[in-house]
Design a protein around this motif. Structure first.
Motif, PDB file in Angstrom:
ATOM      1  N   PRO A 296       0.811  -1.222   0.000  1.00 49.76           N
ATOM      2  CA  PRO A 296       0.000   0.000   0.000  1.00 49.76           C
ATOM      3  C   PRO A 296       0.843   1.269   0.000  1.00 49.76           C
ATOM      4  O   PRO A 296       0.600   2.192  -0.796  1.00 49.76           O
ATOM      5  CB  PRO A 296      -0.829  -0.133   1.282  1.00 49.76           C
ATOM      6  CG  PRO A 296      -0.940  -1.603   1.510  1.00 49.76           C
ATOM      7  CD  PRO A 296       0.384  -2.153   1.070  1.00 49.76           C
ATOM      8  N   ASP A 297       1.836   1.348   0.876  1.00 51.14           N
ATOM      9  CA  ASP A 297       2.684   2.540   0.930  1.00 51.14           C
ATOM     10  C   ASP A 297       3.502   2.695  -0.344  1.00 51.14           C
ATOM     11  O   ASP A 297       3.735   3.820  -0.818  1.00 51.14           O
ATOM     12  CB  ASP A 297       3.628   2.471   2.139  1.00 51.14           C
ATOM     13  CG  ASP A 297       2.899   2.753   3.447  1.00 51.14           C
ATOM     14  OD1 ASP A 297       1.770   3.283   3.385  1.00 51.14           O
ATOM     15  OD2 ASP A 297       3.449   2.434   4.510  1.00 51.14           O
ATOM     16  N   ALA A 298       3.920   1.574  -0.920  1.00 51.61           N
ATOM     17  CA  ALA A 298       4.714   1.641  -2.148  1.00 51.61           C
ATOM     18  C   ALA A 298       3.894   2.236  -3.288  1.00 51.61           C
ATOM     19  O   ALA A 298       4.369   3.123  -4.024  1.00 51.61           O
ATOM     20  CB  ALA A 298       5.215   0.248  -2.529  1.00 51.61           C
ATOM     21  N   ARG A 332      13.039  11.264 -13.758  1.00 51.02           N
ATOM     22  CA  ARG A 332      12.124  10.945 -12.662  1.00 51.02           C
ATOM     23  C   ARG A 332      11.121   9.871 -13.092  1.00 51.02           C
ATOM     24  O   ARG A 332      10.770   8.982 -12.315  1.00 51.02           O
ATOM     25  CB  ARG A 332      11.372  12.189 -12.181  1.00 51.02           C
ATOM     26  CG  ARG A 332      12.257  13.206 -11.500  1.00 51.02           C
ATOM     27  CD  ARG A 332      11.432  14.275 -10.804  1.00 51.02           C
ATOM     28  NE  ARG A 332      10.914  13.773  -9.546  1.00 51.02           N
ATOM     29  CZ  ARG A 332      10.965  14.452  -8.391  1.00 51.02           C
ATOM     30  NH1 ARG A 332      11.550  15.639  -8.337  1.00 51.02           N
ATOM     31  NH2 ARG A 332      10.446  13.942  -7.291  1.00 51.02           N
ATOM     32  N   ILE A 333      10.655   9.960 -14.333  1.00 51.58           N
ATOM     33  CA  ILE A 333       9.712   8.958 -14.826  1.00 51.58           C
ATOM     34  C   ILE A 333      10.382   7.592 -14.886  1.00 51.58           C
ATOM     35  O   ILE A 333       9.781   6.562 -14.554  1.00 51.58           O
ATOM     36  CB  ILE A 333       9.169   9.362 -16.217  1.00 51.58           C
ATOM     37  CG1 ILE A 333       8.295  10.622 -16.092  1.00 51.58           C
ATOM     38  CG2 ILE A 333       8.360   8.221 -16.833  1.00 51.58           C
ATOM     39  CD1 ILE A 333       7.849  11.197 -17.416  1.00 51.58           C
ATOM     40  N   LYS A 334      11.654   7.555 -15.289  1.00 51.39           N
ATOM     41  CA  LYS A 334      12.370   6.279 -15.358  1.00 51.39           C
ATOM     42  C   LYS A 334      12.540   5.670 -13.963  1.00 51.39           C
ATOM     43  O   LYS A 334      12.395   4.455 -13.781  1.00 51.39           O
ATOM     44  CB  LYS A 334      13.727   6.469 -16.033  1.00 51.39           C
ATOM     45  CG  LYS A 334      13.629   6.735 -17.536  1.00 51.39           C
ATOM     46  CD  LYS A 334      14.995   6.910 -18.169  1.00 51.39           C
ATOM     47  CE  LYS A 334      14.867   7.152 -19.664  1.00 51.39           C
ATOM     48  NZ  LYS A 334      16.182   7.341 -20.312  1.00 51.39           N
ATOM     49  N   LYS A 335      12.839   6.491 -12.980  1.00 54.14           N
ATOM     50  CA  LYS A 335      12.952   5.990 -11.612  1.00 54.14           C
ATOM     51  C   LYS A 335      11.597   5.494 -11.110  1.00 54.14           C
ATOM     52  O   LYS A 335      11.500   4.463 -10.430  1.00 54.14           O
ATOM     53  CB  LYS A 335      13.491   7.087 -10.696  1.00 54.14           C
ATOM     54  CG  LYS A 335      14.957   7.429 -10.926  1.00 54.14           C
ATOM     55  CD  LYS A 335      15.426   8.527  -9.980  1.00 54.14           C
ATOM     56  CE  LYS A 335      16.895   8.873 -10.241  1.00 54.14           C
ATOM     57  NZ  LYS A 335      17.366   9.973  -9.356  1.00 54.14           N
ATOM     58  N   ASN A 336      10.534   6.234 -11.457  1.00 55.82           N
ATOM     59  CA  ASN A 336       9.184   5.826 -11.072  1.00 55.82           C
ATOM     60  C   ASN A 336       8.827   4.493 -11.731  1.00 55.82           C
ATOM     61  O   ASN A 336       8.223   3.614 -11.110  1.00 55.82           O
ATOM     62  CB  ASN A 336       8.194   6.921 -11.489  1.00 55.82           C
ATOM     63  CG  ASN A 336       6.823   6.744 -10.870  1.00 55.82           C
ATOM     64  OD1 ASN A 336       5.940   6.188 -11.504  1.00 55.82           O
ATOM     65  ND2 ASN A 336       6.648   7.227  -9.654  1.00 55.82           N
ATOM     66  N   HIS A 337       9.228   4.349 -12.976  1.00 54.56           N
ATOM     67  CA  HIS A 337       9.027   3.103 -13.717  1.00 54.56           C
ATOM     68  C   HIS A 337       9.687   1.928 -12.998  1.00 54.56           C
ATOM     69  O   HIS A 337       9.079   0.870 -12.794  1.00 54.56           O
ATOM     70  CB  HIS A 337       9.610   3.270 -15.129  1.00 54.56           C
ATOM     71  CG  HIS A 337       9.839   1.988 -15.869  1.00 54.56           C
ATOM     72  ND1 HIS A 337      10.930   1.165 -15.634  1.00 54.56           N
ATOM     73  CD2 HIS A 337       9.115   1.371 -16.833  1.00 54.56           C
ATOM     74  CE1 HIS A 337      10.876   0.112 -16.417  1.00 54.56           C
ATOM     75  NE2 HIS A 337       9.786   0.215 -17.161  1.00 54.56           N
ATOM     76  N   ASP A 338      10.928   2.110 -12.577  1.00 54.57           N
ATOM     77  CA  ASP A 338      11.668   1.023 -11.917  1.00 54.57           C
ATOM     78  C   ASP A 338      11.008   0.618 -10.601  1.00 54.57           C
ATOM     79  O   ASP A 338      10.888  -0.565 -10.286  1.00 54.57           O
ATOM     80  CB  ASP A 338      13.120   1.456 -11.662  1.00 54.57           C
ATOM     81  CG  ASP A 338      13.902   1.630 -12.960  1.00 54.57           C
ATOM     82  OD1 ASP A 338      13.425   1.143 -14.004  1.00 54.57           O
ATOM     83  OD2 ASP A 338      14.977   2.259 -12.921  1.00 54.57           O
ATOM     84  N   GLN A 339      10.550   1.619  -9.846  1.00 54.26           N
ATOM     85  CA  GLN A 339       9.905   1.328  -8.566  1.00 54.26           C
ATOM     86  C   GLN A 339       8.576   0.615  -8.770  1.00 54.26           C
ATOM     87  O   GLN A 339       8.232  -0.318  -8.042  1.00 54.26           O
ATOM     88  CB  GLN A 339       9.698   2.628  -7.773  1.00 54.26           C
ATOM     89  CG  GLN A 339       9.149   2.418  -6.375  1.00 54.26           C
ATOM     90  CD  GLN A 339      10.057   1.540  -5.524  1.00 54.26           C
ATOM     91  OE1 GLN A 339      11.271   1.720  -5.524  1.00 54.26           O
ATOM     92  NE2 GLN A 339       9.476   0.573  -4.827  1.00 54.26           N
ATOM     93  N   LEU A 340       7.828   1.055  -9.773  1.00 57.69           N
ATOM     94  CA  LEU A 340       6.541   0.417 -10.059  1.00 57.69           C
ATOM     95  C   LEU A 340       6.742  -1.032 -10.504  1.00 57.69           C
ATOM     96  O   LEU A 340       5.990  -1.923 -10.107  1.00 57.69           O
ATOM     97  CB  LEU A 340       5.785   1.200 -11.130  1.00 57.69           C
ATOM     98  CG  LEU A 340       4.425   0.637 -11.547  1.00 57.69           C
ATOM     99  CD1 LEU A 340       3.482   0.547 -10.352  1.00 57.69           C
ATOM    100  CD2 LEU A 340       3.802   1.482 -12.646  1.00 57.69           C
ATOM    101  N   GLU A 341       7.757  -1.265 -11.304  1.00 57.27           N
ATOM    102  CA  GLU A 341       8.029  -2.632 -11.771  1.00 57.27           C
ATOM    103  C   GLU A 341       8.311  -3.555 -10.586  1.00 57.27           C
ATOM    104  O   GLU A 341       7.774  -4.668 -10.515  1.00 57.27           O
ATOM    105  CB  GLU A 341       9.206  -2.635 -12.731  1.00 57.27           C
ATOM    106  CG  GLU A 341       9.488  -3.988 -13.346  1.00 57.27           C
ATOM    107  CD  GLU A 341      10.571  -3.910 -14.403  1.00 57.27           C
ATOM    108  OE1 GLU A 341      10.460  -4.647 -15.401  1.00 57.27           O
ATOM    109  OE2 GLU A 341      11.525  -3.108 -14.237  1.00 57.27           O
ATOM    110  N   LYS A 342       9.114  -3.105  -9.641  1.00 54.92           N
ATOM    111  CA  LYS A 342       9.408  -3.916  -8.451  1.00 54.92           C
ATOM    112  C   LYS A 342       8.142  -4.185  -7.643  1.00 54.92           C
ATOM    113  O   LYS A 342       7.930  -5.292  -7.129  1.00 54.92           O
ATOM    114  CB  LYS A 342      10.437  -3.201  -7.573  1.00 54.92           C
ATOM    115  CG  LYS A 342      11.818  -3.061  -8.205  1.00 54.92           C
ATOM    116  CD  LYS A 342      12.737  -2.246  -7.311  1.00 54.92           C
ATOM    117  CE  LYS A 342      14.091  -2.031  -7.979  1.00 54.92           C
ATOM    118  NZ  LYS A 342      14.976  -1.146  -7.171  1.00 54.92           N
TER     119      LYS A 342
END
Length: 350
Positions: A296-298, A332-342
Motif C-alpha cells: 500500500p505505501d509503495a 524521474r519517470i524512469k525511476k518511477n518506472h523502476d519502482q513500479l516494476e518492483k
C-alpha cells in the motif's frame, strides 16, 4: 431517477458506475472498490497531433471495457442495445429508458452544448475541468417543453441540467459518429445483489473475489507486456520527451499545449495508482496477507510522484527554455518506472 446527488469521484467512468450501483441497489461502494471491480488500470503511450507536428502523450485509465467488467463483477445487468442511427431512434431510446427507470449513458460534446445557458451556469458553478466530451445519463423528461433533464458526469463533481431534446439527440449522434460503441445500457440488478455494500464483510468478499479471479492483477500486468502499454509505455514516454524537445524546441505553441495537457497526469496515472493503493490496503486490512504489508505505501509513493511530475510539467509551461527541466522529468519517470516494476512483481506473488 436520481437528480440531486453529486458524485465526487476522480474519474467519470467510476463516477457513472457509482450512479448505476446506487440506482439499482440503493447501496454505496467506496471508490476504490468500484475502480477495482472494473479493473480500470492501464497505461498507454502514443502521440497527439497538432497541425503538422505531434507530441508524446501517456494516459492511465482504461475506459474501454470498464463498464462491462464492473457490471459483471457487481451483478448489474447490461443490455446489448445498438446505438441510434438517426434522431428519431435516439429520441425513442431516451424516452424508453427514462420511462422504464433504466440507465442509458452516452457522450455529449462541449461544442454542442457548451453555450446553452443551463449547461454553462452549472459548468462554471462546479468548476468543471474537462471541456471536450461529457458522459451523461438522461434522468427526466418534459415532453410539453421538449426538454430532457440530464445528469452530467464531470470532475470535480457531477451536476444536473435541463436541455432541449433536439440538442441532446444531435449531440449523442455526434458522439456515436466520433466514438462508435461509446454508449452503454443497463437494465437492472441481479437478485443476488441485495446485500448491504457498506458492510465490512461484503467489502472483504468483493475485494477477495476480484483478486482471486485475477481481475485486478491481470489488468495491472497489462503493464508488463504490449510494446505501447504499461511499463513499456512509461519507458517510451520518458525516452521520447527529450528527443521531442530537441526537434520542436522552436515551436513554442506546440510544447506549451503539450505541457498544459500533461499536467493531467496527476489526475490520470496518479489516480489509477492511488486507487490501487486503497484496494491493496483494503485487502491487506482484511486478509493480513504478509506479501501485501509493504505494497500500500509503495503504491501511494509511486502515485504521489506522478503528482510531482505533473507539477513539473506545469512549471515547464512557463519557461522560455524548458529543455533541462524536461531532462529531469524524463529521469524521474524512469525511476518511477523502476519502482513500479518492483512493486508489481511483488503483487504478482498473490
Amino acid at each position: 431517477m436520481e437528480t440531486n446527488n453529486q458524485h465526487e469521484f476522480g474519474n467519470c467512468f467510476v463516477q457513472i458506475m457509482d450512479y448505476v450501483v446506487r440506482h439499482y441497489t440503493g447501496n454505496c461502494l467506496p471508490e476504490n472498490v468500484l475502480f477495482a471491480a472494473g479493473s480500470g488500470m492501464l497505461c498507454s503511450f502514443g502521440k497527439k497531433f497538432v497541425d503538422n507536428t505531434s507530441y508524446p502523450y501517456i494516459i492511465g485509465f482504461a475506459g474501454k471495457g470498464y463498464f462491462e467488467r464492473a457490471s459483471k463483477n457487481l451483478n448489474i445487468r447490461t443490455s446489448l442495445e445498438r446505438e441510434p442511427v438517426n434522431a428519431e431512434e435516439a429520441a425513442g431510446k431516451i424516452l424508453e429508458y427514462v420511462k422504464n427507470k433504466h440507465i442509458i449513458c452516452f457522450q455529449m460534446h462541449e461544442n454542442d452544448i457548451g453555450e446553452h445557458p443551463a449547461f454553462k451556469v452549472q459548468r462554471n458553478k462546479n468548476n468543471i475541468l474537462n471541456k471536450n466530451f461529457h458522459h451523461v445519463i438522461p434522468v427526466g423528461l418534459d415532453l410539453d417543453k421538449k426538454q430532457i433533464v440530464v445528469w452530467v458526469s464531470a470532475s470535480p463533481s457531477s451536476f444536473v441540467c435541463t436541455l432541449p431534446i433536439d440538442m441532446v439527440v444531435q449531440s449523442w449522434l455526434h458522439s456515436v459518429e466520433v466514438f462508435p460503441g461509446s454508449s452503454f445500457f443497463w437494465e437492472g440488478a441481479d437478485n443476488s445483489n441485495t446485500q448491504d455494500f457498506s458492510q465490512l464483510e461484503y467489502l472483504k468478499e468483493v475485494s477477495n473475489e476480484i483478486l482471486n479471479n485475477h481481475s485486478l492483477p491481470e489488468r495491472c500486468f497489462s503493464w508488463f507486456t504490449p510494446s505501447c502499454f504499461g511499463l513499456n509505455a512509461m519507458w517510451q514516454f520518458a525516452n521520447e520527451l527529450p528527443l521531442w524537445m530537441h526537434n520542436v524546441n522552436s515551436e513554442e505553441a506546440v510544447y506549451r499545449k503539450a505541457f498544459s495537457e500533461l499536467v493531467a497526469l496527476k489526475a490520470d496515472i496518479g489516480y489509477c495508482l492511488t486507487q490501487i493503493h486503497y484496494t491493496v490496503q483494503h485487502v491487506y486490512d482484511n486478509t493480513k496477507n504478509p506479501i501485501l504489508s509493504e505494497l500500500p505505501d509503495a503504491f501511494l509513493k509511486i502515485a504521489e510522484e506522478w503528482g510531482v511530475i505533473s507539477n513539473l510539467f506545469f512549471k515547464a509551461s512557463f519557461l522560455e527554455s524548458p529543455t533541462l527541466l524536461i531532462l529531469r522529468i524524463s529521469e524521474r519517470i524512469k525511476k518511477n518506472h523502476d519502482q513500479l516494476e518492483k512493486t508489481l512483481v511483488l503483487l504478482n506473488k498473490l
